[in-house]
Design a protein around this motif. Structure first.
Motif, PDB file in Angstrom:
ATOM      1  N   ARG A 170      15.111 -36.167   6.704  1.00  0.00           N
ATOM      2  CA  ARG A 170      15.458 -37.556   6.366  1.00  0.00           C
ATOM      3  C   ARG A 170      16.322 -37.630   5.120  1.00  0.00           C
ATOM      4  O   ARG A 170      17.287 -38.399   5.056  1.00  0.00           O
ATOM      5  CB  ARG A 170      14.177 -38.366   6.142  1.00  0.00           C
ATOM      6  CG  ARG A 170      13.469 -38.826   7.399  1.00  0.00           C
ATOM      7  CD  ARG A 170      12.214 -39.593   7.051  1.00  0.00           C
ATOM      8  NE  ARG A 170      12.491 -40.723   6.200  1.00  0.00           N
ATOM      9  CZ  ARG A 170      11.560 -41.416   5.555  1.00  0.00           C
ATOM     10  NH1 ARG A 170      10.284 -41.058   5.648  1.00  0.00           N
ATOM     11  NH2 ARG A 170      11.897 -42.450   4.808  1.00  0.00           N
ATOM     12  N   LYS A 171      15.980 -36.802   4.130  1.00  0.00           N
ATOM     13  CA  LYS A 171      16.762 -36.798   2.902  1.00  0.00           C
ATOM     14  C   LYS A 171      18.185 -36.286   3.143  1.00  0.00           C
ATOM     15  O   LYS A 171      19.169 -36.853   2.633  1.00  0.00           O
ATOM     16  CB  LYS A 171      16.031 -35.930   1.872  1.00  0.00           C
ATOM     17  CG  LYS A 171      16.696 -35.901   0.507  1.00  0.00           C
ATOM     18  CD  LYS A 171      17.309 -34.565   0.232  1.00  0.00           C
ATOM     19  CE  LYS A 171      17.876 -34.490  -1.185  1.00  0.00           C
ATOM     20  NZ  LYS A 171      18.598 -33.219  -1.422  1.00  0.00           N
ATOM     21  N   LEU A 172      18.331 -35.230   3.951  1.00  0.00           N
ATOM     22  CA  LEU A 172      19.666 -34.718   4.266  1.00  0.00           C
ATOM     23  C   LEU A 172      20.468 -35.734   5.066  1.00  0.00           C
ATOM     24  O   LEU A 172      21.679 -35.901   4.840  1.00  0.00           O
ATOM     25  CB  LEU A 172      19.534 -33.409   5.055  1.00  0.00           C
ATOM     26  CG  LEU A 172      18.938 -32.217   4.300  1.00  0.00           C
ATOM     27  CD1 LEU A 172      18.841 -31.008   5.225  1.00  0.00           C
ATOM     28  CD2 LEU A 172      19.766 -31.873   3.065  1.00  0.00           C
ATOM     29  N   LEU A 173      19.826 -36.417   5.992  1.00  0.00           N
ATOM     30  CA  LEU A 173      20.512 -37.441   6.770  1.00  0.00           C
ATOM     31  C   LEU A 173      20.994 -38.582   5.876  1.00  0.00           C
ATOM     32  O   LEU A 173      22.113 -39.097   6.057  1.00  0.00           O
ATOM     33  CB  LEU A 173      19.572 -37.969   7.845  1.00  0.00           C
ATOM     34  CG  LEU A 173      20.124 -39.036   8.796  1.00  0.00           C
ATOM     35  CD1 LEU A 173      21.246 -38.457   9.644  1.00  0.00           C
ATOM     36  CD2 LEU A 173      19.013 -39.587   9.690  1.00  0.00           C
ATOM     37  N   ARG A 174      20.195 -38.971   4.913  1.00  0.00           N
ATOM     38  CA  ARG A 174      20.585 -40.049   4.014  1.00  0.00           C
ATOM     39  C   ARG A 174      21.716 -39.627   3.077  1.00  0.00           C
ATOM     40  O   ARG A 174      22.564 -40.447   2.706  1.00  0.00           O
ATOM     41  CB  ARG A 174      19.363 -40.487   3.201  1.00  0.00           C
ATOM     42  CG  ARG A 174      19.601 -41.753   2.387  1.00  0.00           C
ATOM     43  CD  ARG A 174      18.368 -42.177   1.604  1.00  0.00           C
ATOM     44  NE  ARG A 174      18.051 -41.239   0.546  1.00  0.00           N
ATOM     45  CZ  ARG A 174      17.013 -40.420   0.550  1.00  0.00           C
ATOM     46  NH1 ARG A 174      16.199 -40.405   1.585  1.00  0.00           N
ATOM     47  NH2 ARG A 174      16.778 -39.592  -0.456  1.00  0.00           N
ATOM     48  N   GLU A 175      21.739 -38.354   2.672  1.00  0.00           N
ATOM     49  CA  GLU A 175      22.785 -37.888   1.761  1.00  0.00           C
ATOM     50  C   GLU A 175      24.125 -37.664   2.463  1.00  0.00           C
ATOM     51  O   GLU A 175      25.174 -38.045   1.944  1.00  0.00           O
ATOM     52  CB  GLU A 175      22.336 -36.593   1.081  1.00  0.00           C
ATOM     53  CG  GLU A 175      21.272 -36.789   0.018  1.00  0.00           C
ATOM     54  CD  GLU A 175      20.938 -35.489  -0.688  1.00  0.00           C
ATOM     55  OE1 GLU A 175      21.384 -34.426  -0.202  1.00  0.00           O
ATOM     56  OE2 GLU A 175      20.239 -35.541  -1.709  1.00  0.00           O
TER      57      GLU A 175
ATOM     58  N   TYR B 158      25.062 -38.683   5.698  1.00  0.00           N
ATOM     59  CA  TYR B 158      25.532 -39.795   6.512  1.00  0.00           C
ATOM     60  C   TYR B 158      24.863 -41.083   6.029  1.00  0.00           C
ATOM     61  O   TYR B 158      24.007 -41.657   6.718  1.00  0.00           O
ATOM     62  CB  TYR B 158      25.209 -39.551   7.986  1.00  0.00           C
ATOM     63  CG  TYR B 158      25.692 -38.210   8.492  1.00  0.00           C
ATOM     64  CD1 TYR B 158      27.025 -38.003   8.823  1.00  0.00           C
ATOM     65  CD2 TYR B 158      24.799 -37.141   8.626  1.00  0.00           C
ATOM     66  CE1 TYR B 158      27.473 -36.776   9.282  1.00  0.00           C
ATOM     67  CE2 TYR B 158      25.235 -35.909   9.086  1.00  0.00           C
ATOM     68  CZ  TYR B 158      26.573 -35.724   9.407  1.00  0.00           C
ATOM     69  OH  TYR B 158      27.003 -34.511   9.856  1.00  0.00           O
ATOM     70  N   PRO B 159      25.228 -41.563   4.833  1.00  0.00           N
ATOM     71  CA  PRO B 159      24.521 -42.728   4.271  1.00  0.00           C
ATOM     72  C   PRO B 159      24.794 -44.031   5.004  1.00  0.00           C
ATOM     73  O   PRO B 159      23.970 -44.946   4.951  1.00  0.00           O
ATOM     74  CB  PRO B 159      25.044 -42.785   2.833  1.00  0.00           C
ATOM     75  CG  PRO B 159      26.374 -42.105   2.891  1.00  0.00           C
ATOM     76  CD  PRO B 159      26.264 -41.044   3.930  1.00  0.00           C
ATOM     77  N   THR B 160      25.947 -44.132   5.694  1.00  0.00           N
ATOM     78  CA  THR B 160      26.294 -45.395   6.349  1.00  0.00           C
ATOM     79  C   THR B 160      26.173 -45.329   7.869  1.00  0.00           C
ATOM     80  O   THR B 160      26.605 -46.258   8.551  1.00  0.00           O
ATOM     81  CB  THR B 160      27.736 -45.773   5.979  1.00  0.00           C
ATOM     82  OG1 THR B 160      28.632 -44.716   6.392  1.00  0.00           O
ATOM     83  CG2 THR B 160      27.866 -45.997   4.481  1.00  0.00           C
ATOM     84  N   SER B 161      25.594 -44.255   8.389  1.00  0.00           N
ATOM     85  CA  SER B 161      25.502 -44.123   9.833  1.00  0.00           C
ATOM     86  C   SER B 161      24.410 -45.021  10.392  1.00  0.00           C
ATOM     87  O   SER B 161      23.527 -45.506   9.669  1.00  0.00           O
ATOM     88  CB  SER B 161      25.228 -42.666  10.214  1.00  0.00           C
ATOM     89  OG  SER B 161      23.953 -42.269   9.730  1.00  0.00           O
ATOM     90  N   LEU B 162      24.482 -45.241  11.716  1.00  0.00           N
ATOM     91  CA  LEU B 162      23.498 -46.093  12.374  1.00  0.00           C
ATOM     92  C   LEU B 162      22.113 -45.454  12.355  1.00  0.00           C
ATOM     93  O   LEU B 162      21.091 -46.144  12.175  1.00  0.00           O
ATOM     94  CB  LEU B 162      23.936 -46.360  13.818  1.00  0.00           C
ATOM     95  CG  LEU B 162      23.002 -47.230  14.663  1.00  0.00           C
ATOM     96  CD1 LEU B 162      22.861 -48.618  14.058  1.00  0.00           C
ATOM     97  CD2 LEU B 162      23.499 -47.315  16.098  1.00  0.00           C
ATOM     98  N   ALA B 163      22.048 -44.119  12.517  1.00  0.00           N
ATOM     99  CA  ALA B 163      20.753 -43.432  12.512  1.00  0.00           C
ATOM    100  C   ALA B 163      20.068 -43.566  11.159  1.00  0.00           C
ATOM    101  O   ALA B 163      18.851 -43.809  11.081  1.00  0.00           O
ATOM    102  CB  ALA B 163      20.943 -41.962  12.861  1.00  0.00           C
ATOM    103  N   THR B 164      20.843 -43.428  10.073  1.00  0.00           N
ATOM    104  CA  THR B 164      20.266 -43.568   8.733  1.00  0.00           C
ATOM    105  C   THR B 164      19.732 -44.972   8.512  1.00  0.00           C
ATOM    106  O   THR B 164      18.653 -45.177   7.942  1.00  0.00           O
ATOM    107  CB  THR B 164      21.316 -43.220   7.670  1.00  0.00           C
ATOM    108  OG1 THR B 164      21.821 -41.907   7.923  1.00  0.00           O
ATOM    109  CG2 THR B 164      20.716 -43.275   6.283  1.00  0.00           C
ATOM    110  N   THR B 165      20.476 -45.964   8.978  1.00  0.00           N
ATOM    111  CA  THR B 165      20.043 -47.354   8.808  1.00  0.00           C
ATOM    112  C   THR B 165      18.754 -47.632   9.581  1.00  0.00           C
ATOM    113  O   THR B 165      17.829 -48.275   9.077  1.00  0.00           O
ATOM    114  CB  THR B 165      21.149 -48.298   9.282  1.00  0.00           C
ATOM    115  OG1 THR B 165      22.359 -47.999   8.579  1.00  0.00           O
ATOM    116  CG2 THR B 165      20.764 -49.743   9.016  1.00  0.00           C
ATOM    117  N   LEU B 166      18.691 -47.117  10.825  1.00  0.00           N
ATOM    118  CA  LEU B 166      17.485 -47.334  11.621  1.00  0.00           C
ATOM    119  C   LEU B 166      16.268 -46.642  11.018  1.00  0.00           C
ATOM    120  O   LEU B 166      15.166 -47.217  10.969  1.00  0.00           O
ATOM    121  CB  LEU B 166      17.722 -46.836  13.047  1.00  0.00           C
ATOM    122  CG  LEU B 166      18.718 -47.642  13.895  1.00  0.00           C
ATOM    123  CD1 LEU B 166      18.925 -46.969  15.242  1.00  0.00           C
ATOM    124  CD2 LEU B 166      18.243 -49.074  14.079  1.00  0.00           C
ATOM    125  N   VAL B 167      16.453 -45.385  10.557  1.00  0.00           N
ATOM    126  CA  VAL B 167      15.329 -44.654   9.957  1.00  0.00           C
ATOM    127  C   VAL B 167      14.852 -45.346   8.695  1.00  0.00           C
ATOM    128  O   VAL B 167      13.644 -45.462   8.439  1.00  0.00           O
ATOM    129  CB  VAL B 167      15.743 -43.195   9.670  1.00  0.00           C
ATOM    130  CG1 VAL B 167      14.675 -42.494   8.832  1.00  0.00           C
ATOM    131  CG2 VAL B 167      15.955 -42.440  10.969  1.00  0.00           C
TER     132      VAL B 167
END
Length: 610
Positions: free
Chosen positions: A368-373, A375-384
């Motif tokens: 989750r931390k790698l995804l947020r760093e 791809y901060p503006t991606s749809l998956a990050t927003t949903l998570v």
């Protein structure tokens, strides 16, 4: 005002006493600085607050406790077995053809024959009347429980004493936090940044508690009645959830004990079905408890403590229900030791609890931390982020895991003597895993809570776990002693051939002199119980009386401090009033002199300036 002459000897004695105190203070400060992970704890405190630090301090305390257990196990049980050997009929410890890697997850095969479990420790060459393996085993386990009780009670009472002495009337002034909270010995800029963060978090907590106190004082009678009714309904909902979790654990235990003849992967899953069920229950329900506490309108610190109490009750109650079902349904298989079977269940609980911590950190939190760093503006990050929120360190859940793990260690220490060593390794790995999670994956909580009262609650819950473990072990041993069927009697380990922990001391007592026999039998009889109880009542009464007297003295001292502060403010006001009066009198007097004095013939401006 009386001045008394002090001789040379008295002066030298006092100076030496002062020097000794200073030396001991320096030694204590040096030893405190040598404690493990001090810099790590300081970093965690500055970044995430004192509450997260309290969790790691509690974890370090459990590591020390288990290391002491390991030393006692070595001294009483493992050491004598290693030096004096086992009985001649015991088979040597070696790998066999049917041993596999799965044995290290199930506790079977090689581990079942190793010093990990109860059945390994048999009578060896050390077979004296009052010095043999059964007596050493009997002396080691109660010593561990008694020492753990002393240490946990001491930590609980010390923390409670500070909370009780301060009381509800004590509140630190904001000016003290701001003007006296800085450490002027800080030289490193990073340390200064951490100290800034610590002061900021402390002030946030203080202001939030003050705001809640003001809102609580403004409640009307109808609002309080409505709030109490709502809390009653929510507590009934919590009890229904607990009952449902107990039913799930019962069915999981039944399915696991009936498991036989499946594929190795299915068999492994069914063997771990009770730990999986307990972990699932303890993972889902504590996520619901904070939502319930938010409707009860408590302060944030009280919400954390209420969630902690409910969750630890869920943890201990689920473990207790599992142990009850296990004791009632467990039957030793052919040529197998019942104690080893129970020890394997505790071993699997410890292993699965650690696997849960490891997988949660590296398979859930870190991705989750790698995804947020990245791809901060991606749809998956927003949903998570919307579903799970920001990654914060859940103090309540992690403390529950520590108390649960230590309780399992205490429950299984009789059946699995090396469980404290396994627990120490697991706690060390947990410390570094949680350190990685806190410093790399988590953000600062928006709401802080005070760690002083929660630290007392941590140790109190640990004390409940210890009492639960001692009660479970005592009931099991009592049932074994009362059982008439040989299938329930110990046929392996140090207490073989019909021996139990209750009758193994008879040979030793009979070999002692008559005076020693009479003394021991008197100490173990009911005649000694009455004076012992009376002495305990007298001691407890004296301590209670002393505590009440100290409480009254503390209240008087608090009142004196309040009066002293009021007197100082009164004197300052009087002093200011006197200064104003003197100034006004001087002004009037100067004006009067100016009117009566003749005009000066000199018009020198320098004179007027002077």
């Amino acid at each position: 005002m009386e001045i008394r002459n002090i001789g040379f000897w008295e002066s030298w004695r006092r100076s030496q006493s002062i020097n000794r105190k200073r030396v001991w203070e320096q030694i204590g400060g040096t030893l405190k600085g040598l404690l493990p992970w001090q810099h790590t704890l300081h970093t965690i405190e500055g970044r995430l607050g004192v509450g997260v630090k309290a969790y790691f301090v509690f974890l370090r305390y459990l590591i020390y406790l288990n290391l002491i257990h390991c030393a006692l196990i070595w001294g009483f049980i493992l050491g004598p077995t290693t030096f004096y050997g086992r009985s001649n009929s015991s088979e040597p410890l070696k790998f066999e053809g049917n041993d596999s890697v799965l044995d290290f997850f199930l506790g079977s095969g090689y581990l079942d024959r190793s010093p990990v479990f109860f059945g390994f420790y048999t009578r060896g060459s050390l077979n004296l009347p009052c010095l043999n393996t059964p007596l050493l085993y009997l002396a080691g386990i109660p010593t561990i429980f008694f020492l753990s009780l002393i240490m946990v009670v001491r930590r609980t009472t010390v923390g409670y004493k500070h909370t009780w002495m301060l009381g509800k009337r004590y509140s630190t002034n904001v000016s003290y936090k701001i003007f006296c909270g800085w450490d002027f010995t800080i030289q490193d800029p990073d340390a200064a940044t951490l100290k800034h963060s610590f002061i900021k978090n402390d002030l946030k907590l203080f202001l939030e508690e003050q705001t809640f106190s003001l809102r609580e004082a403004q409640r009307t009678l109808s609002q309080r009645v409505h709030l109490y009714l709502l809390r009653f309904i929510l507590n009934m909902l919590v009890l229904v959830m607990l009952g449902g979790s107990f039913c799930l654990i019962y069915f999981a235990t039944e399915i696991s004990l009936r498991e036989s003849g499946h594929h190795w992967l299915v068999s492994l899953f069914l063997q771990y079905l009770p730990p999986i069920t307990i972990t699932f229950v303890n993972l889902v329900f504590p996520l619901i408890f904070p939502k319930i506490s938010s409707f009860e309108d408590y302060s944030f610190t009280m919400q954390v403590n209420a969630t902690l109490v409910r969750s630890i009750f869920l943890k201990l109650a689920s473990l207790g229900i599992y142990l009850f079902f296990l004791f009632s349904r467990l039957r030793p298989e052919q040529h197998q030791c019942r104690e080893n079977q129970f020890g394997r269940e505790m071993y699997k609980l410890c292993i699965f609890n650690f696997l849960n911590t490891f997988c949660t950190t590296f398979l859930l939190d870190y991705p989750r931390k790698l995804l947020r760093e990245k791809y901060p503006t991606s749809l998956a990050t927003t949903l998570v982020t919307r579903l799970l929120g920001k990654q914060r360190f859940p103090i309540t859940f992690n403390v529950l895991d520590l108390v649960y793990s230590q309780t399992v260690t205490w429950v299984g220490i009789y059946y699995c003597p090396l469980l404290p060593l396994i627990g120490t390794v697991i706690l060390l790995a947990t410390f570094y895993i949680q350190k990685f999670k806190v410093l790399r994956c988590c953000v600062v909580a928006q709401r802080m809570f005070r760690a002083s009262s929660s630290s007392v609650l941590f140790h109190f819950m640990l004390l409940l776990g210890l009492l639960m473990a001692a009660t479970t072990l005592g009931l099991d041993l009592y049932q074994q002693d009362r059982a008439l069927d040989n299938i329930h009697m110990s046929s392996c380990g140090p207490f073989g051939n019909g021996e139990t922990v209750f009758n193994v001391t008879g040979v030793c007592v009979d070999s002692l002199p008559n005076l020693a026999q009479s003394t021991l039998r008197y100490l173990a009889s009911e005649a000694f119980a009455l004076p012992l109880i009376l002495a305990e009542i007298i001691i407890l009464t004296s301590y209670v009386s002393r505590g009440r007297a100290n409480q009254k003295a503390i209240e008087r001292l608090k009142d004196m401090l309040v009066m002293s502060s009021s007197d100082k403010r009164f004197l300052v006001k009087q002093h200011a009033t006197m200064l104003r009066r003197k100034k006004k009198t001087r002004t009037v007097h100067s004006a009067t002199i100016g009117e009566d004095a003749p005009l000066s013939p000199l018009k020198d401006p320098n004179l007027h300036a002077n």
